[in-house]
Motif scaffolding. Structure first.
Motif, short mmCIF file in Angstrom:
data_model
loop_
_atom_site.label_atom_id
_atom_site.label_comp_id
_atom_site.label_asym_id
_atom_site.label_seq_id
_atom_site.Cartn_x
_atom_site.Cartn_y
_atom_site.Cartn_z
N GLY A 8 0.77 -1.23 0.00
CA GLY A 8 0.00 0.00 0.00
C GLY A 8 0.80 1.28 0.00
O GLY A 8 0.24 2.37 -0.05
N GLY A 9 2.11 1.17 0.08
CA GLY A 9 2.92 2.37 0.05
C GLY A 9 2.89 3.04 -1.32
O GLY A 9 2.37 2.48 -2.29
N GLY A 10 3.45 4.22 -1.38
CA GLY A 10 3.49 4.93 -2.65
C GLY A 10 3.90 6.37 -2.45
O GLY A 10 4.38 6.75 -1.39
N SER A 17 -3.71 10.95 1.08
CA SER A 17 -3.95 9.79 1.95
C SER A 17 -3.38 8.52 1.33
O SER A 17 -3.28 8.39 0.11
CB SER A 17 -5.46 9.59 2.17
N LEU A 18 -3.04 7.59 2.21
CA LEU A 18 -2.64 6.25 1.80
C LEU A 18 -3.15 5.28 2.85
O LEU A 18 -3.30 5.64 4.02
CB LEU A 18 -1.12 6.12 1.72
N TYR A 94 7.93 2.17 5.97
CA TYR A 94 6.98 1.77 7.00
C TYR A 94 7.02 0.26 7.16
O TYR A 94 6.90 -0.48 6.18
CB TYR A 94 5.58 2.24 6.63
N TYR A 95 7.16 -0.16 8.41
CA TYR A 95 7.27 -1.57 8.73
C TYR A 95 6.14 -2.01 9.64
O TYR A 95 5.75 -1.30 10.56
CB TYR A 95 8.59 -1.86 9.46
N CYS A 96 5.66 -3.20 9.38
CA CYS A 96 4.71 -3.86 10.25
C CYS A 96 5.48 -4.79 11.18
O CYS A 96 6.47 -5.42 10.75
CB CYS A 96 3.72 -4.65 9.39
N ALA A 97 5.05 -4.87 12.43
CA ALA A 97 5.73 -5.73 13.39
C ALA A 97 4.72 -6.39 14.31
O ALA A 97 3.61 -5.87 14.50
CB ALA A 97 6.74 -4.92 14.21
N TYR A 115 8.85 -9.84 15.48
CA TYR A 115 8.64 -10.20 14.08
C TYR A 115 8.42 -8.94 13.25
O TYR A 115 7.67 -8.06 13.65
CB TYR A 115 7.43 -11.13 13.94
N TRP A 116 9.05 -8.93 12.09
CA TRP A 116 9.02 -7.73 11.25
C TRP A 116 8.78 -8.10 9.79
O TRP A 116 9.22 -9.14 9.31
CB TRP A 116 10.37 -6.99 11.34
N GLY A 117 8.09 -7.18 9.11
CA GLY A 117 7.94 -7.32 7.68
C GLY A 117 9.10 -6.64 6.96
O GLY A 117 10.00 -6.10 7.60
N GLN A 118 9.04 -6.66 5.63
CA GLN A 118 10.11 -6.11 4.82
C GLN A 118 9.97 -4.61 4.61
O GLN A 118 10.93 -3.95 4.22
CB GLN A 118 10.14 -6.81 3.46
N GLY A 119 8.80 -4.09 4.84
CA GLY A 119 8.61 -2.65 4.72
C GLY A 119 8.00 -2.23 3.40
O GLY A 119 8.10 -2.93 2.39
N THR A 120 7.36 -1.07 3.43
CA THR A 120 6.81 -0.46 2.23
C THR A 120 7.09 1.04 2.29
O THR A 120 6.97 1.66 3.34
CB THR A 120 5.29 -0.74 2.12
#
Length: 126
Positions: A8-10, A17-18, A94-97, A115-120
């Motif tokens: 969803g990044g951009g 908004s995003l 932005y990272y989700c954890a 735990y972490w995601g790769q980011g956007t």
């Protein structure tokens, strides 16, 4: 295997908004704290928002209160970050954890998330 996949990044202009999404898999989604963090080049990682999956309690950094909203869809094991009135200073990765339990959820400190995601990437232009 725990997986957190952000999307969803951009790039948007200031005021835009995003909505970011984080799909979780490979572990039991309930009884976890799910958080969003961000990091801009040359700056330290910053906690943005968190939600406790069981009761939906939420916490926000002062810098995003009133503009960002964290939510979840338990049926999809997915956490969202709706970002409105974006500013150039919101730019960053932005990272989700995720972290088991509620104890440290309000702290919005990355050290407590295992735990972490790769980011956007989110880029806001003026």
């Amino acid at each position: 295997q725990v997986q957190l996949v952000e999307s969803g990044g951009g790039s948007v202009q200031a005021g835009g908004s995003l909505r970011l999404s984080c799909a979780a898999s490979g572990y039991t989604y309930s009884r976890n704290c799910m958080g969003w963090f961000r990091q801009a080049p040359g700056k330290e990682r910053e906690g943005v928002a968190a939600i406790f999956t069981d009761d939906g309690s939420t916490w926000y950094a002062d810098s995003v209160k009133g503009r960002f909203t964290i939510s979840q869809d338990n049926a999809k094991n997915t956490v969202y970050l709706q970002m409105n009135s974006l500013k150039p200073e919101d730019t960053g990765m932005y990272y989700c954890a995720a972290n088991p339990g509620r104890r440290y959820c309000s702290r919005l400190e990355g050290a407590f998330f295992g735990y972490w995601g790769q980011g956007t990437q989110v880029t806001v232009s003026s």
